[in-house]
Scaffold this motif. Sequence first.
Motif, short mmCIF file in Angstrom:
data_model
loop_
_atom_site.label_atom_id
_atom_site.label_comp_id
_atom_site.label_asym_id
_atom_site.label_seq_id
_atom_site.Cartn_x
_atom_site.Cartn_y
_atom_site.Cartn_z
N PHE A 181 0.83 -1.20 0.00
CA PHE A 181 0.00 0.00 0.00
C PHE A 181 0.87 1.26 0.00
O PHE A 181 0.66 2.16 -0.80
N PHE A 227 5.13 20.71 -1.54
CA PHE A 227 3.75 21.02 -1.20
C PHE A 227 2.82 19.83 -1.44
O PHE A 227 2.06 19.42 -0.58
N LEU A 228 2.92 19.25 -2.65
CA LEU A 228 2.00 18.18 -3.05
C LEU A 228 2.05 16.99 -2.10
O LEU A 228 1.02 16.60 -1.52
N VAL A 270 0.96 18.05 1.72
CA VAL A 270 -0.47 18.27 1.92
C VAL A 270 -1.23 16.95 1.83
O VAL A 270 -2.09 16.65 2.67
N THR A 271 -0.88 16.16 0.81
CA THR A 271 -1.63 14.91 0.62
C THR A 271 -1.46 13.99 1.81
O THR A 271 -2.44 13.49 2.36
N TYR A 287 -4.32 12.91 4.31
CA TYR A 287 -4.74 11.51 4.27
C TYR A 287 -4.61 10.86 5.64
O TYR A 287 -5.50 10.13 6.07
N LEU A 323 -7.57 11.85 7.61
CA LEU A 323 -8.89 11.35 7.20
C LEU A 323 -8.94 9.84 7.04
O LEU A 323 -9.96 9.20 7.30
N ASP A 380 -9.22 -4.08 3.10
CA ASP A 380 -10.55 -4.23 2.50
C ASP A 380 -11.23 -5.41 3.17
O ASP A 380 -10.56 -6.34 3.62
N MET A 435 -7.12 -2.51 0.87
CA MET A 435 -6.11 -1.67 0.26
C MET A 435 -6.68 -0.87 -0.90
O MET A 435 -6.35 0.31 -1.08
N ILE A 436 -7.59 -1.51 -1.65
CA ILE A 436 -8.17 -0.81 -2.80
C ILE A 436 -8.96 0.41 -2.32
O ILE A 436 -8.85 1.50 -2.89
N VAL A 437 -9.71 0.22 -1.24
CA VAL A 437 -10.51 1.32 -0.72
C VAL A 437 -9.60 2.48 -0.29
O VAL A 437 -9.82 3.63 -0.64
N GLU A 438 -8.55 2.13 0.48
CA GLU A 438 -7.67 3.18 0.98
C GLU A 438 -6.89 3.85 -0.15
O GLU A 438 -6.60 5.05 -0.11
N LEU A 439 -6.58 3.06 -1.19
CA LEU A 439 -5.90 3.64 -2.35
C LEU A 439 -6.80 4.67 -3.02
O LEU A 439 -6.35 5.76 -3.40
N HIS A 478 -9.14 6.33 -1.55
CA HIS A 478 -9.20 7.48 -0.64
C HIS A 478 -7.97 8.37 -0.82
O HIS A 478 -8.07 9.58 -0.94
N TYR A 479 -6.81 7.71 -0.87
CA TYR A 479 -5.57 8.47 -1.04
C TYR A 479 -5.58 9.22 -2.36
O TYR A 479 -5.19 10.39 -2.43
N VAL A 501 -7.53 12.38 -2.07
CA VAL A 501 -6.81 13.44 -1.35
C VAL A 501 -5.70 14.02 -2.22
O VAL A 501 -5.51 15.23 -2.29
N LEU A 502 -5.02 13.11 -2.94
CA LEU A 502 -3.95 13.57 -3.83
C LEU A 502 -4.52 14.47 -4.92
O LEU A 502 -3.93 15.50 -5.27
N PHE A 554 -7.01 16.37 -4.61
CA PHE A 554 -7.29 17.66 -3.99
C PHE A 554 -6.02 18.52 -3.96
O PHE A 554 -6.04 19.69 -4.37
N ALA A 555 -4.92 17.91 -3.51
CA ALA A 555 -3.67 18.67 -3.42
C ALA A 555 -3.20 19.11 -4.81
O ALA A 555 -2.74 20.24 -5.01
N LEU A 579 -6.72 10.36 -11.36
CA LEU A 579 -6.81 10.14 -9.91
C LEU A 579 -8.25 10.00 -9.44
O LEU A 579 -8.59 9.09 -8.68
N LEU A 633 -9.63 6.71 -10.52
CA LEU A 633 -9.14 5.63 -9.64
C LEU A 633 -10.00 5.58 -8.37
O LEU A 633 -10.42 4.51 -7.92
N LEU A 646 -14.45 15.83 0.85
CA LEU A 646 -13.57 15.25 1.86
C LEU A 646 -13.94 15.69 3.26
O LEU A 646 -13.83 14.93 4.22
#
Lengths: 395, 664
Positions: free
Chosen positions: A6, A119-120, A123-124, A128, A131, A138, B1-5, B7-8, B11-12, B14-15, B49, B52, B141
């Motif tokens: 991950f 920055f990228l 922030v991410t 993350y 949140l 899963d 992992m797919i779910v969290e990916l 989610h990430y 967020v990515l 957004f940035a 993104l 995904l 978010l």
Amino acid sequence: MPTMIFWIAIAALTAAAALSVLVPLTRTRSRPESVPENASVGIAAPDLDQDAEVYRAQLEELQRDRVRGLIDDQAFDAARTEIARRLLAAEDARTRREASAPASSRVLRRAAVLAALVFLPAVTLGMYLMLGSPDQPDSPLIARLQAPVEGQSVGELVARVERHLAQNPQDGKGWEVIAPVYMRLNRPEEAARAYDNVIRLLGSSATRQTDMGEALAAANNGIVSAAAQAAFEAAVELDADAVKPRFFLAIALAQDGNREAAVAAWRKLLDGADETESWVPVARAELAKLTGATAALAQPAAPGQPGPDAAAVAEAAQMSDADRSAMIEGMVSGLKDRLRGAGGSLQDWQRLLRAQMVLGREAEARDALLLAREDLAEDEAALAQINALATSLGL
Amino acid sequence: MIVELGHYALVLAFALALVQCVLPLVGALREDRALMAIAPPVSISLFLLVSLSFVSLTIAYLTSDFSVLNVYANSYSAKPLIYKISGVWGNHEGSVLLWILILVFFGALVGYFGRNIPAPLRAATLSVQAWVTTGFLAFLLITSNPFERIATPPMEGQGLNPILQDIGLAIHPPLLYIGYVGFSITFSFAVAALILGRIDAAWARWVRPWTLLAWVFLTLGIAMGSYWAYYELGWGGWWFWDPVENASLMPWLVGTAMLHSAIVMEKREGLKVWTVLLAIFAFSLSLLGTFLVRSGVLTSVHAFATDPERGVFILGLLTFFIGGSLSLFAWRAPMLKQGGLFAPISREGALVLNNLFLSAAASAVLIGTLYPLVLDVVTGEKISVGAPFFNLTFGPLMIPLLMAVPFGPVLAWKRGDLLAACQRLYAAFGLAFLAVLFTYWLWGGASALAPLGVGLAVWLMLGSIVELLGRVKLFDIGPRRALSRLIGLPGSAWGTSIAHFGVGVAVLGIVTASAFQEEHILTMKPGSSVELAGYEVTFDGLIPRQGPNYQEDVGLFSLRRGGVEVAQLEPAKRVYQASRMPTSEAGILTSWFSQIYLSLGEAREDGGVDVRIYHKPLITLIWIGCVIMAFGGVVSIGDRRLRVGAPTPARKKTRAKSAAVAAE
């Protein structure tokens, strides 16, 4: 290990996103800045040419239209004049602008690189971690249902059996396994349905009918419904000596307001019962509830002693439940106040204790017991009798 | 992992959108090529993104992963596959994610296909698009995260709102959203033009196809929603002036206006500032629609006040984007170069007329939609503004507009000749007049307006055909050459005619279905019959039936015509088990373009049942007309040519002048 994958995956994602900012930057830098670029390197030509280009394309289009005969010469001339006019205006603007042609700024580019590299990701990642739940795997339903039994929660195991039963609804054994589990999980409706299936598929027996009846009653907040009663009756038919169905049937009679029949049923059930059985005290309590509260107070008070007389007790039997319990409460609290204030005989204290236990006021009964012991401290025999009563009442 | 990916990735995105908000815009303002060059690849990254993220949420739905709160709250393991997929956007969080997906999709389209857009315009447009994206990603978010997890996942979900378990509603939101969000790109173009302070030829060239694309999807989405309401709600109506419907109609009206003003801008370089304003309004109304639907303000103003987080956030976004863009407009618009003035009798003049009427109609709908809400907030008084209000405001605005439609395309650019236009249209007018007389003769004088309505529809349809025939000069050069010219006509000309024809078709459906509808509302006992529009409808009985996750009472009806059975209809009342929610299913028989519509009411104790039976002549034309309009739009998008509209030098100048005077 999956966590590792991950983190690698999100690192790759972040890198790819950063690259989409960095690559155009480096490409631009690799060209001498004074030379105007063209679209073939992935960067659009400056807009100044663009206007003119639109007009040139329009002119070509117009020519083609004339060749195809879509417009006549007159319309062609008019349109061409129009376009030419705009083209000239655009060319003018271009020459004016070109005088102040811009350069790519080194400071801005450095800021962009910082944005992509610092920055990228910052922030991410920050957002993350705030949140997300990176450690939580899963949990697709199929996988959860197929996971090894060890370490699965009851909920998961139940769902597993449920799925199996949804596909094989004729599996009576399966229903028999899950029915008591439902009862324990406090899902009596489902338990009743499961027992129903068990009886349908594996045949009726006294135990199964009883269990179904019990589930139905539980689903109905303890009220023995017609369906539950039918189940208990079926059980008694199969095994006339079975205690549990008769127990519930007696409760049903009381709930129907059929007092005499209920008392009779309880008496019959308790007749010759093994006192050590766990259900016996309950049955006795039930019986006492029907007869006991009044019976405990029913020994008419000796003349001269305050207490309900025979007439009052007889009257109590005629009253509605609510009125009767109000009357009993009134008498008990009257008795209590009197004994507290002035003390009383052994019989008085015994009556108070029994009445309080019948009314379910264990704490008050304990208080009363202490007071009784104090009051009767000088009378050894009375003290022994009070203590014996306390033990039998479970105080 | 797919779910969290997933989610990430969200967020990515957004940035990355934050980066996109600033760098290309600075680049465009400073004319820095390196920074401007960032915009297109980043727009594509953003799209990948968010895709995904959307895909991983969809996978969570498909695998019934109840460790995701959103899946647990909105899905059920035994649900049919198609509704597991549609369940992704059948709830608040998922629908906002879909909204954002479409938003970044349009950005990526501009990034990928926009090679010939001038670099500063493209960079600034994508930057503005990123502003909108950032706003909605923050909303998603912070207030409605679809990837929220449950630490100890339950074994079963809570199911889907049963009213959404319908194929119509599965595809309606994506269509509508593509329409709504499609206007974001014209909005971004407009704001970019305002920021850069110039509207160049390329701007005019690019706005029209994007508007068309959004408009086509919005048209289909509205038609689909209307048909769904017709067959699912059981009242036989196809438009209710419901705030949710109005929310989609307003951007459509403004989008239609923009479509036409963009033509003027492209061909005559006029109406530029006006088109910019329309682009801002079209998207603002889309945002308003989203606010109305998503904040819960419609269900109850007070429910909104008690749980205001989401509503206030959207309201903030709304204020920022609408207020910001309008302030920018007020500041910058006076600096923009205006196009030339033009004569009232000309193609441009006709298009301005169109714009005036459409904007007025949109304002009428806006007032009718917002007034009850405002009144509720201010005084607590509850009123409902329904059909009567809209019939008195929207109707009178539409009729002159529709009457004028056929004139537009036959007028010349710059200097039109009204008399010549009339001459070209006299045949259509004559036939429309005959249609009025024919309708009057056929149906009698039940309604004086209805035959006129039919005449209007015929006028619209024939007008668009006449326009095409006039273009190919059928009567001057003979059929053979005319045919070859017809085939060679540009897509935009075909598109115009087809779309205007579709308007006529829809109007015909609306007029006949409302004026000549026959209805019976009665209680029927098994075996009894009723006569309707030449059909004998017999009620055969009411039977219970078990569906996969609902129970229904089905009414069996047989329809006979001249003693011969033509159809069996089975309207039903359903109750879904999970929610105990009743829904109704209408029984519909389509014969040509007309329909028999049967809907069940309450069952009586004596075995009778309340039934509503309608005969709706030509009603399907309403939706067919919309589909034809959308098809016209598609044909027009296909026309990639660069166009210019120039007047033919006037030969009969004096005559044109006198016509213009007469018209005034």
